[in-house]
Design an enzyme around this catalytic site. Structure first.
Site, PDB file in Angstrom:
ATOM      1  N   GLU B  60       0.818  -1.224   0.000  1.00  0.00           N
ATOM      2  CA  GLU B  60       0.000   0.000   0.000  1.00  0.00           C
ATOM      3  C   GLU B  60       0.846   1.266   0.000  1.00  0.00           C
ATOM      4  O   GLU B  60       0.534   2.243  -0.663  1.00  0.00           O
ATOM      5  CB  GLU B  60      -0.955   0.007   1.198  1.00  0.00           C
ATOM      6  CG  GLU B  60      -2.143  -0.939   1.061  1.00  0.00           C
ATOM      7  CD  GLU B  60      -1.829  -2.358   1.497  1.00  0.00           C
ATOM      8  OE1 GLU B  60      -0.685  -2.608   1.943  1.00  0.00           O
ATOM      9  OE2 GLU B  60      -2.725  -3.221   1.401  1.00  0.00           O
ATOM     10  N   HIS B 129     -10.741  -5.418  10.244  1.00  0.00           N
ATOM     11  CA  HIS B 129     -11.311  -5.212   8.906  1.00  0.00           C
ATOM     12  C   HIS B 129     -12.721  -4.647   9.005  1.00  0.00           C
ATOM     13  O   HIS B 129     -13.584  -4.977   8.196  1.00  0.00           O
ATOM     14  CB  HIS B 129     -11.389  -6.533   8.136  1.00  0.00           C
ATOM     15  CG  HIS B 129     -10.065  -7.101   7.710  1.00  0.00           C
ATOM     16  ND1 HIS B 129      -9.140  -7.562   8.596  1.00  0.00           N
ATOM     17  CD2 HIS B 129      -9.533  -7.282   6.477  1.00  0.00           C
ATOM     18  CE1 HIS B 129      -8.085  -8.016   7.928  1.00  0.00           C
ATOM     19  NE2 HIS B 129      -8.293  -7.852   6.644  1.00  0.00           N
TER      20      HIS B 129
END
Lengths: 328, 336
Positions: B60, B129
């Protein structure tokens, strides 16, 4: 003719101009330190002395349309690429003549006329950003390349590894230029890194690499020019490690007491400016009076730059509200 | 009007912008060949090819940096962060580089990048998450933040985000990807940034929502004894002060319903601004209905309890209107 960053950049095709620019960087940093000592500037600064042959050598090897990202130790890269001394110094002092009007400071220089994206005060952050500029060139099918300039310390941050890997799998036209100046902040690089040659890290990403003597501008120009053209011709990215030395401590507050005795002195024997000046004289390209003229010319230019900067107004309140948003 | 799932509206927005502008590119983890873990890039690789639609490594920090560099030099990249939590390792590139490049270049460089990320709880993905994390992003000048609540806003906000010359974070509630709704494609379907959507009109209270909480509030209205202006913010930075203040000055009550923690949630800004502006005109204290200050629990009963729901919204608003005092949130009423 008034010098522009682009005209100063193009002048570097001449080797005496390269010497002139290296002397300029060296002297500029001395002047900067003095302005801090005199209390004219606040905050901090990170000087580039000792690394002139890498930074001016890079500028002489790539095109002004190529994109460069570099670190907060950016005065040498900025001047090398062509930025005017009064524009760089103006930013360091925080005056309106500065590259972004004095709201950025020493660590935040920018000049898109010579391809310099805003310099990065976060270690490693500019490495993937350079890969992104190379991504643009690839998608748009231009022959521009991008160069990320960073230090040995940045090769331990994730951004370095992620950017090299992505650049490799995508064959991006980017040159990763590591200035191994032996120290990452206050730590000698062998204390933070197990490998002697940082260039070997390229092999993890299936990328070619090259080690270059960073203290000899004829060597850096030859190597960078060759590598830049290989990158430009589609051979994929490269990691270059330029072996160089940071003459000062990390920042203004650091006197570098951690350096082993004699280390600095041994690097001084291979000083990039002295070495190059001696060679130009030995070749007959320059003589002693000519060298003195270069030094005088630079001194006069910097005297003038300081005068101009100190006469430049402080930014007004409205300037902190400008350019926060695009198109507002 | 055609109906579509929210994920299909997102695909349509990406495809429409890519057709209209060759500088729009899409990359992220498994967005090309696999067409996105939530199928939000279905068909893009096939139509636009591997130069413009790319799978990244799991990096990322690396690919957000590439998005910054690409945006600064002429492209309009859309980078997908699979789960907003994964932005943690890349936050520097968004909040410290992308957001400031325009400023740090004296206005010469623009960074028209779009960061799409799935956000929110309700699907049993566990605490790493399931967050929304707007507050990671809202305090940075130079970075816009939007969050859609249905297919139309998902389509229209994303198109506006891609066209905007500033970096924009698009926070997509992942629980809504499969939800169906009517939506207008094409230019009429574009939702401008910075303008809230009036999702329902009423007189007794203004309820400000964002993303996933919008449909929960709309669902609660049917069994409520009061009527509400439901203001779906759509854009969190910059949020629509005019629209919210106009509504609250009429209803004189403000309730913000957030899928954020009690501490640091985005509604604190709304409440503070409205209170300061309309203090003397309010007939009740502005309140926030939020999640408690705990990690998102996995067990489905607990996860449902954790999230704002219709029953809690009705109870809170009933009490607010009835007493004029701040009702206790459910976790303060707990006996065990």
């Amino acid at each position: 003719m008034t010098a522009t960053s682009l005209s100063r950049r193009n002048a570097l095709s001449d080797r005496i101009e390269r010497l002139d620019r290296m002397v300029e960087v060296r002297e500029f940093e001395d002047r900067t330190k003095q302005l801090f000592a005199d209390g004219v500037v606040h905050g901090t600064t990170h000087t580039a002395q000792g690394q002139e042959a890498v930074e001016v050598g890079l500028a002489a090897s790539i095109r002004p349309t190529d994109i460069v990202t570099c670190t907060y130790r950016g005065h040498g890269v900025a001047l090398g690429l062509g930025m005017l001394p009064e524009v760089v110094l103006g930013e360091i002092v925080g005056r309106t003549i500065g590259s972004i009007g004095g709201v950025g400071g020493s660590m935040h220089l920018c000049d898109m006329d010579v391809g310099l994206l805003p310099t990065f005060a976060i270690v490693g952050a500019g490495i993937p950003v350079a890969a992104g500029a190379a991504f643009t060139a690839q998608v748009q099918g231009t022959d521009s390349i991008a160069v990320a300039v960073f230090g040995d310390g940045a090769t331990n941050i994730g951004a370095f590894h992620e950017a090299l890997n992505l650049a490799s799998i995508w064959d991006l036209p980017v040159m990763f230029l590591c200035e191994n100046n032996v120290y990452g902040e206050y730590s000698r690089y062998n204390l933070t890194t197990r490998v002697e040659d940082l260039a070997t890290r390229a092999s993890s990403y299936g990328m070619r690499s090259r080690i270059v003597d960073g203290q000899d501008i004829d060597v850096t120009v030859e190597a960078f020019t060759e590598e830049a053209e290989r990158v430009r011709s589609g051979e994929g990215p490269v990691l270059i490690e330029a072996k160089t030395y940071r003459y000062a401590g990390h920042s203004r507050a650091d006197t570098a007491p951690y350096r082993p005795e004699g280390e600095f002195e041994s690097w001084l024997e291979r000083d990039p400016i002295d070495t190059f000046a001696a060679r130009l004289i030995a070749e007959g390209t320059l003589d002693e009076p000519g060298l003195a003229q270069v030094r005088e010319r630079v001194a006069a230019r910097l005297d003038q730059a300081i005068e101009t900067v100190l006469a430049s107004p402080e930014p007004d309140e409205a300037s902190m509200f400008r350019n926060v948003w695009a198109n507002h | 009007m055609p109906k579509a799932r929210m994920r299909q509206a997102i695909v349509a927005a990406l495809a429409d912008e890519m057709r209209a502008d060759p500088t729009v590119v899409v990359f992220g983890e498994d967005v090309a060949v696999a067409e996105g873990p939530f199928k939000t890039s279905e068909g893009l690789l096939e139509e636009f090819g591997p130069l413009r639609v790319r799978d990244t490594s799991i990096s990322e920090m690396g690919f957000m940096g590439i998005a910054v560099g690409a945006a600064a030099t002429g492209l309009r990249p859309v980078a997908e962060i699979m789960f907003i939590e994964f932005l943690g390792v890349a936050l520097d590139q968004l909040t410290t580089e992308a957001a400031y490049f325009h400023y740090l270049s004296g206005g010469k460089v623009r960074v028209p990048l779009t960061m799409r990320a799935s956000v929110g709880a309700g699907l049993g993905f566990g605490l790493q998450h399931s967050r929304t994390l707007e507050h990671w992003l809202t305090g940075t000048s130079g970075l816009k933040v939007v969050s859609p609540s249905d297919p139309q806003t998902a389509y229209g906000l994303l198109r506006s985000a891609i066209r905007d010359d500033n970096p924009v974070a698009v926070l997509e509630p992942r629980a809504l990807y499969g939800e169906r709704g009517e939506f207008v494609p094409g230019d009429e379907g574009i939702v401008p940034l910075g303008v809230a959507r009036v999702a329902a009109e009423g007189d007794d209270v203004t309820i400000v929502t964002l993303g996933q909480t919008t449909s929960i509030v709309l669902g609660a209205l049917g069994s409520a004894s009061w009527t509400a202006d439901v203001i779906d913010l759509c854009t969190l930075v910059p949020w629509d002060r005019v629209g919210v203040l106009e509504s609250v000055s009429r209803t004189r009550r403000l309730v913000v319903v957030e899928q954020s923690p009690w501490s640091g949630g985005w509604g604190t800004d709304i409440v503070a601004a409205v209170t300061a502006e309309l203090f003397g005109e309010l007939v009740a204290p502005p309140i926030r209905i939020t999640c408690p200050d705990v990690p998102v629990p996995f067990n489905p009963v607990l996860e449902a309890r954790f999230l704002p729901n219709a029953e809690e919204i009705i109870r809170q608003v009933d009490e607010l209107i009835g007493t004029g005092k701040r009702p206790k949130p459910w976790w303060e009423r707990r006996t065990s």
